[in-house]
Design a protein around this motif. Structure first.
Motif, PDB file in Angstrom:
ATOM      1  N   MET A   1       6.041 -21.204   8.779  1.00  0.00           N
ATOM      2  CA  MET A   1       5.231 -19.993   8.869  1.00  0.00           C
ATOM      3  C   MET A   1       4.099 -20.029   7.852  1.00  0.00           C
ATOM      4  N   THR A   2       2.964 -19.489   8.244  1.00  0.00           N
ATOM      5  CA  THR A   2       1.871 -19.330   7.292  1.00  0.00           C
ATOM      6  C   THR A   2       2.079 -18.050   6.493  1.00  0.00           C
ATOM      7  N   HIS A   3       1.526 -18.027   5.276  1.00  0.00           N
ATOM      8  CA  HIS A   3       1.641 -16.839   4.424  1.00  0.00           C
ATOM      9  C   HIS A   3       0.243 -16.310   4.130  1.00  0.00           C
ATOM     10  N   HIS A   4       0.096 -14.991   4.182  1.00  0.00           N
ATOM     11  CA  HIS A   4      -1.206 -14.356   3.983  1.00  0.00           C
ATOM     12  C   HIS A   4      -1.057 -13.187   3.019  1.00  0.00           C
ATOM     13  N   ARG A   5      -1.942 -13.143   2.027  1.00  0.00           N
ATOM     14  CA  ARG A   5      -1.967 -12.037   1.075  1.00  0.00           C
ATOM     15  C   ARG A   5      -2.947 -10.971   1.577  1.00  0.00           C
ATOM     16  N   ILE A   6      -2.455  -9.743   1.723  1.00  0.00           N
ATOM     17  CA  ILE A   6      -3.271  -8.640   2.214  1.00  0.00           C
ATOM     18  C   ILE A   6      -3.521  -7.658   1.079  1.00  0.00           C
ATOM     19  N   GLY A   7      -4.777  -7.446   0.752  1.00  0.00           N
ATOM     20  CA  GLY A   7      -5.147  -6.442  -0.239  1.00  0.00           C
ATOM     21  C   GLY A   7      -5.377  -5.105   0.432  1.00  0.00           C
ATOM     22  N   LEU A   8      -4.846  -4.040  -0.150  1.00  0.00           N
ATOM     23  CA  LEU A   8      -5.007  -2.688   0.382  1.00  0.00           C
ATOM     24  C   LEU A   8      -5.720  -1.827  -0.653  1.00  0.00           C
ATOM     25  N   VAL A   9      -6.784  -1.173  -0.241  1.00  0.00           N
ATOM     26  CA  VAL A   9      -7.431  -0.156  -1.073  1.00  0.00           C
ATOM     27  C   VAL A   9      -7.022   1.187  -0.492  1.00  0.00           C
ATOM     28  N   VAL A  10      -6.261   1.971  -1.259  1.00  0.00           N
ATOM     29  CA  VAL A  10      -5.673   3.190  -0.716  1.00  0.00           C
ATOM     30  C   VAL A  10      -5.930   4.381  -1.637  1.00  0.00           C
ATOM     31  N   PRO A  11      -6.009   5.581  -1.067  1.00  0.00           N
ATOM     32  CA  PRO A  11      -6.034   6.780  -1.904  1.00  0.00           C
ATOM     33  C   PRO A  11      -4.756   6.864  -2.730  1.00  0.00           C
ATOM     34  N   SER A  12      -4.852   7.425  -3.927  1.00  0.00           N
ATOM     35  CA  SER A  12      -3.696   7.461  -4.825  1.00  0.00           C
ATOM     36  C   SER A  12      -2.537   8.256  -4.244  1.00  0.00           C
ATOM     37  N   SER A  13      -2.823   9.224  -3.372  1.00  0.00           N
ATOM     38  CA  SER A  13      -1.768  10.053  -2.782  1.00  0.00           C
ATOM     39  C   SER A  13      -1.255   9.497  -1.467  1.00  0.00           C
ATOM     40  N   ASN A  14      -1.750   8.341  -1.054  1.00  0.00           N
ATOM     41  CA  ASN A  14      -1.312   7.749   0.215  1.00  0.00           C
ATOM     42  C   ASN A  14      -0.068   6.892  -0.014  1.00  0.00           C
ATOM     43  N   VAL A  15       0.955   7.127   0.793  1.00  0.00           N
ATOM     44  CA  VAL A  15       2.162   6.306   0.741  1.00  0.00           C
ATOM     45  C   VAL A  15       2.465   5.655   2.084  1.00  0.00           C
ATOM     46  N   HIS A  28       5.911  -9.933  12.981  1.00  0.00           N
ATOM     47  CA  HIS A  28       5.140 -11.047  13.525  1.00  0.00           C
ATOM     48  C   HIS A  28       6.010 -12.303  13.583  1.00  0.00           C
ATOM     49  N   PRO A  29       5.965 -13.042  14.684  1.00  0.00           N
ATOM     50  CA  PRO A  29       6.885 -14.166  14.852  1.00  0.00           C
ATOM     51  C   PRO A  29       6.501 -15.439  14.120  1.00  0.00           C
ATOM     52  N   SER A  30       5.251 -15.566  13.679  1.00  0.00           N
ATOM     53  CA  SER A  30       4.836 -16.870  13.155  1.00  0.00           C
ATOM     54  C   SER A  30       4.055 -16.801  11.840  1.00  0.00           C
ATOM     55  N   ALA A  31       4.052 -15.652  11.184  1.00  0.00           N
ATOM     56  CA  ALA A  31       3.341 -15.532   9.912  1.00  0.00           C
ATOM     57  C   ALA A  31       4.095 -14.573   9.003  1.00  0.00           C
ATOM     58  N   GLU A  32       3.930 -14.773   7.710  1.00  0.00           N
ATOM     59  CA  GLU A  32       4.496 -13.885   6.706  1.00  0.00           C
ATOM     60  C   GLU A  32       3.359 -13.282   5.890  1.00  0.00           C
ATOM     61  N   LEU A 231      -4.661 -15.035  13.954  1.00  0.00           N
ATOM     62  CA  LEU A 231      -3.235 -15.109  14.236  1.00  0.00           C
ATOM     63  C   LEU A 231      -2.933 -14.506  15.601  1.00  0.00           C
ATOM     64  N   PRO A 232      -1.878 -14.942  16.264  1.00  0.00           N
ATOM     65  CA  PRO A 232      -1.533 -14.376  17.569  1.00  0.00           C
ATOM     66  C   PRO A 232      -1.241 -12.882  17.468  1.00  0.00           C
ATOM     67  N   ILE A 233      -1.629 -12.163  18.514  1.00  0.00           N
ATOM     68  CA  ILE A 233      -1.275 -10.753  18.613  1.00  0.00           C
ATOM     69  C   ILE A 233       0.087 -10.692  19.293  1.00  0.00           C
ATOM     70  N   ASP A 234       1.109 -10.332  18.544  1.00  0.00           N
ATOM     71  CA  ASP A 234       2.467 -10.363  19.100  1.00  0.00           C
ATOM     72  C   ASP A 234       3.392  -9.513  18.236  1.00  0.00           C
ATOM     73  N   ILE A 235       3.221  -8.203  18.321  1.00  0.00           N
ATOM     74  CA  ILE A 235       4.039  -7.256  17.566  1.00  0.00           C
ATOM     75  C   ILE A 235       4.760  -6.364  18.574  1.00  0.00           C
ATOM     76  N   PRO A 236       6.070  -6.433  18.661  1.00  0.00           N
ATOM     77  CA  PRO A 236       6.790  -5.648  19.667  1.00  0.00           C
ATOM     78  C   PRO A 236       6.907  -4.168  19.295  1.00  0.00           C
ATOM     79  N   ASP A 237       7.073  -3.337  20.329  1.00  0.00           N
ATOM     80  CA  ASP A 237       7.411  -1.912  20.161  1.00  0.00           C
ATOM     81  C   ASP A 237       6.384  -1.148  19.341  1.00  0.00           C
TER      82      ASP A 237
END
Length: 261
Positions: A1-15, A28-32, A231-237
């Protein structure tokens, strides 16, 4: 599996975005993915606090650049849309340039731009919306989407100004608001036009009930992140937007120069 770091800029009150985005992409079936957040102070969803929050963006991007992220999601839809038509292109361009100055070549996405991109991918032109915002801000979101050539056929504003409370809106209330909309002729329903208003437990159920594509700010963000990372689009439900096989390059804008046209 490939690994990807995702940075999030969020409001302080967002959870919610830090809950829903990892939950979605964990399927996702093929990435982390790992998630690395930087916060901008904001409590009440008002024009004044949104402007003050946006002024903290450069600090947040510097912090995420230090983490060497592969992609950045600027995760506050209304903060961008409230600044006027086309603002997501300017924000994404500015963030991309700031990262480049720090020798970080990351994909840059805003929740506002992701929703526009995802709606075009559905494809949908006539859309209905459920928003948590007070009515004046909801009207700005509607106007923003209409400036992107969508027709908003019906919309609801739940009138919650406290951003912490937005994260506590029950799914039943959101579904009730959606059921109150006239969906006749709508190509798609945005069940949550806000990354703080929870959506994951209801997206697929709403799509099954209403019989049209249903997406949210969260599923649109996940979709656009996957496309930008090739990356493939493959997210169930999680609705048809994220169903396996939706891998067309149509409408994919990767560079600020292209986006700004």
């Amino acid at each position: 599996m490939t690994h990807h770091r995702i940075g999030l800029v969020v409001p302080s009150s967002n959870v919610t975005v830090e809950t829903e985005m990892p939950a979605l992409l964990a399927r996702h079936p093929s990435a982390e993915f790992s998630f690395h957040a930087s916060r901008m102070r904001m409590h009440n969803v008002s024009p004044e606090e949104l402007r003050a929050m946006n002024s903290q963006r450069e600090r947040c991007i510097d912090e995420l650049a230090d983490a060497g992220v592969d992609a950045v999601l600027y995760a506050c839809l209304v903060a961008v849309m409230a600044q006027g038509p086309g603002e997501h292109r300017q924000v994404e361009k500015a963030v991309t340039a700031q990262l480049a100055d720090r020798a970080v070549a990351a994909e840059v996405i805003s929740s506002a731009g992701a929703l526009v991109e995802a709606l075009r991918a559905v494809p949908a032109r006539r859309i209905a919306l459920v928003t948590p915002y007070v009515r004046p801000l909801a009207e700005q979101v509607v106007a923003y989407l209409e400036s992107e050539d969508f027709e908003v056929t019906a919309w609801s504003a739940l009138e919650v100004a406290d951003n912490a409370q937005v994260g506590c809106i029950p799914g039943g209330d959101v579904m009730a608001a959606a059921r109150g909309l006239d969906l006749a002729g709508a190509d798609a329903l945005v069940i949550s036009a806000c990354v703080q208003m929870p959506s994951l437990p209801i997206v697929q159920a709403a799509e099954d009930e209403f019989g049209i594509p249903v997406l949210s700010a969260a599923t649109a963000g996940a979709y656009t992140l996957l496309r930008r990372l090739r990356l493939p689009i493959d997210i169930p439900d999680a609705g048809s937007l994220l169903r396996a096989g939706r891998n067309s390059e149509a409408g994919l804008c990767r560079s600020p120069a292209v986006s700004a046209q």
